[in-house]
Design a protein around this motif. Structure first.
Motif, short mmCIF file in Angstrom:
data_model
loop_
_atom_site.label_atom_id
_atom_site.label_comp_id
_atom_site.label_asym_id
_atom_site.label_seq_id
_atom_site.Cartn_x
_atom_site.Cartn_y
_atom_site.Cartn_z
N GLY A 247 0.80 -1.23 0.00
CA GLY A 247 0.00 0.00 0.00
C GLY A 247 0.83 1.28 0.00
N VAL A 248 2.14 1.19 0.33
CA VAL A 248 2.92 2.44 0.44
C VAL A 248 3.31 2.98 -0.93
CG1 VAL A 248 3.86 1.88 2.72
CG2 VAL A 248 5.19 1.37 0.68
N LYS A 249 3.39 4.33 -0.98
CA LYS A 249 3.81 4.99 -2.22
C LYS A 249 5.14 5.69 -1.95
CE LYS A 249 -0.84 6.28 -3.63
NZ LYS A 249 -1.68 7.03 -2.73
N THR A 250 5.91 5.93 -3.01
CA THR A 250 7.15 6.69 -2.85
C THR A 250 7.12 7.88 -3.80
OG1 THR A 250 8.20 5.22 -4.45
CG2 THR A 250 8.62 4.75 -2.15
N ARG A 251 7.84 8.93 -3.43
CA ARG A 251 7.97 10.07 -4.35
C ARG A 251 9.37 10.67 -4.21
NH1 ARG A 251 4.55 15.05 -1.44
NH2 ARG A 251 6.20 15.51 0.05
N PHE A 272 1.52 5.45 9.20
CA PHE A 272 0.69 5.56 10.41
C PHE A 272 -0.67 6.19 10.10
CE2 PHE A 272 5.00 5.19 11.96
CZ PHE A 272 4.85 4.12 12.83
N CYS A 273 -0.67 7.41 9.51
CA CYS A 273 -1.97 8.05 9.26
C CYS A 273 -2.48 7.73 7.86
CB CYS A 273 -1.87 9.55 9.46
SG CYS A 273 -0.87 10.37 8.21
N CYS A 280 -1.11 13.73 12.58
CA CYS A 280 -0.18 12.62 12.78
C CYS A 280 1.15 13.18 13.30
CB CYS A 280 0.03 11.87 11.47
SG CYS A 280 1.25 10.56 11.60
N HIS A 281 1.63 12.66 14.47
CA HIS A 281 2.86 13.23 15.02
C HIS A 281 4.09 12.67 14.31
CE1 HIS A 281 2.43 9.45 17.17
NE2 HIS A 281 3.75 9.48 17.28
N VAL A 282 3.91 11.60 13.52
CA VAL A 282 5.07 11.02 12.82
C VAL A 282 5.37 11.80 11.54
CG1 VAL A 282 6.11 8.91 11.89
CG2 VAL A 282 4.52 8.76 13.80
N CYS A 283 4.34 12.03 10.72
CA CYS A 283 4.59 12.76 9.46
C CYS A 283 4.27 14.25 9.62
CB CYS A 283 3.80 12.16 8.31
SG CYS A 283 2.00 12.42 8.44
N LYS A 284 3.91 14.64 10.82
CA LYS A 284 3.56 16.04 11.13
C LYS A 284 2.44 16.53 10.21
CE LYS A 284 7.36 16.76 13.87
NZ LYS A 284 8.28 15.75 13.54
N GLY A 287 1.66 13.66 5.52
CA GLY A 287 1.33 12.43 4.80
C GLY A 287 2.56 11.75 4.21
N TRP A 288 3.75 12.37 4.35
CA TRP A 288 4.97 11.81 3.76
C TRP A 288 6.09 11.74 4.79
CZ3 TRP A 288 4.70 9.69 -0.97
CH2 TRP A 288 3.63 10.07 -1.79
N LEU A 289 6.94 10.71 4.65
CA LEU A 289 8.09 10.55 5.54
C LEU A 289 9.36 10.55 4.68
CD1 LEU A 289 6.62 7.53 7.52
CD2 LEU A 289 6.89 9.85 8.41
N GLU A 290 10.36 11.34 5.12
CA GLU A 290 11.61 11.40 4.37
C GLU A 290 12.41 10.14 4.68
OE1 GLU A 290 12.99 15.69 4.42
OE2 GLU A 290 14.83 14.54 4.81
N MET A 291 12.74 9.34 3.67
CA MET A 291 13.36 8.05 3.95
C MET A 291 14.82 7.93 3.54
SD MET A 291 11.06 6.48 5.58
CE MET A 291 11.78 4.87 5.74
N MET A 292 15.23 8.58 2.44
CA MET A 292 16.62 8.39 2.00
C MET A 292 17.05 9.45 0.99
SD MET A 292 16.33 5.12 -0.60
CE MET A 292 15.55 3.99 0.51
#
Ligand code: FA5
Length: 349
Positions: A247-251, A272-273, A280-284, A287-292
């Motif tokens: 289900g996860v997307k990347t950009r 999470f959200c 959401c306290h993780v992605c603030k 809706g996106w998380l910086e991964m690499m």
């Protein structure tokens, strides 16, 4: 007591012992031992009486007494062994039905579990594992990666220096990222090359919930003919889906690293959200998380490794392993990964 009386007494003791041990009357082997052979036992007292008997007879009587004693000891030990066999371990005070002493089971550290999972993902994609030293020289950590001396990009990665010089007379340093393994792998091998590496890195940085002065990264490198951003996007997307679910997307967002061109930051949709709606306290709430960080290997890097940039192209990416561990195990503060608090570690198996 004369010698004849002494012999008669010895014979009576032997008979009495023999009867007692055969009938086993009410006495257990220990009681019999005490009665006949103990310090104040019947035989011991008789042997003490030898002193009153003239020397010339005493020697022979002593031998008789000792052989009676040896015989009694042998029969007693047989009896003890038989009693032990008959009664089983309980007789020796061992209760085999009791539960054993608890032996706490250890488990792998969350960072090790995470590194293993990441490694599995890249092995599945046909990458092989590569390695490099933690104490690096300036050339592999910076210069070959297209950070010229005094270039401002070096400020992004301040590090710790070691009291030793490299071949160029510069101070050795603790590597600031896993990217030097790109150089070391290309120096060792002709293209095509498809490698990854996980390991510890160091930066002179203050510690907070998302930063540490020592942390871990994973690095990937693929160089072949005609490798493009499309290959990078497919690889990263497939890897993320394998780890976090389909289900996860990347950009990709444009970014700058001296050793790639073009360069990008890769974001993953918040696991999470899942939307970015709400708080959401993780992605603030983004809706996106910086991964690499990622990008196509800069021609200067290929040249430094004697790969012809006209013939070969490649992609590279690098990510913080703590970030993956925090997401995989729902840990909100990076410091928890280093405190070795069993209450945290026991929740991650
Ligand atoms: C680099 O270190 C690049 N070498 C990554 C790269 C490789 C880019 C290949 C392009 C091609 P950066 O400084 O952004 O990039 O660090 C990568 C990741 O390491 C960050 O996204 C973050 O997850 C983690 N990281 C960086 N600094 C720290 C820190 N002080 N504590 C914990 N994790 C950190």
């Amino acid at each position: 007591m004369n010698a004849t009386e002494w012999k008669e007494k010895l014979s009576a003791i032997r008979d009495s012992f023999s009867v007692s041990i055969t009938n086993r009357s009410a006495e257990n082997p220990e009681a019999l031992e005490l009665r006949f052979l103990g310090r104040k036992g019947e035989l011991a007292l008789l042997l003490r009486d030898l002193k009153d008997i003239p020397l010339e007879e005493r020697k022979a009587l002593g031998a008789l007494g000792n052989s009676a004693k040896a015989e009694m000891e042998a029969r007693l030990s047989e009896l003890k062994a038989a009693a032990g066999r008959a009664a089983g371990p309980a007789a020796s005070g061992i209760d085999l039905t009791l539960p054993g002493l608890p032996c706490p089971k250890g488990s792998l550290h969350p960072l090790t579990i995470t590194m293993n999972r990441l490694a599995e993902g890249f092995l599945k994609l046909g990458f092989t594992m590569s390695d490099g030293p933690l104490v690096e020289d300036d050339y592999h950590n910076f210069e070959a990666l297209n950070f010229p001396p005094f270039h401002p990009a070096r400020d992004m990665q301040d590090t710790f220096y070691v009291d030793a010089k490299d071949a160029a007379g510069k101070d050795m340093l603790l590597r600031t990222h896993t990217s030097p393994v790109q150089i070391r792998s290309m120096e060792k091998q002709e293209p095509p090359i498809r490698v990854f590496h996980t390991g510890r890195v160091f930066r002179s940085e203050a510690v907070d919930a998302s930063h540490s002065f020592t942390f871990h990264q994973i690095e990937g490198l693929y160089v072949d003919k005609g490798v493009s951003m499309a290959d990078l996007k497919w690889t990263v997307d497939t890897f993320m889906k394998d780890l976090f679910g389909t289900g996860v997307k990347t950009r990709f967002n444009p970014s700058y690293f001296p050793f790639v061109e073009p360069g990008a930051e890769v974001d993953m949709s918040c696991i999470f959200c899942k939307s970015g709606a709400g708080r959401c306290h993780v992605c603030k709430g983004t809706g996106w998380l910086e991964m690499m960080g990622a990008g196509l290997v800069h021609p200067n890097v290929l040249k430094a490794c004697r790969y012809d940039p006209a013939k070969w192209s490649g992609f590279a990416f690098g990510a913080g392993i703590e970030r993956f561990a925090m997401l995989l195990f729902g840990i909100h503060d990076m410091r928890m990964l280093y405190e070795n608090d069993l209450r945290v570690l026991k929740q991650v198996q």
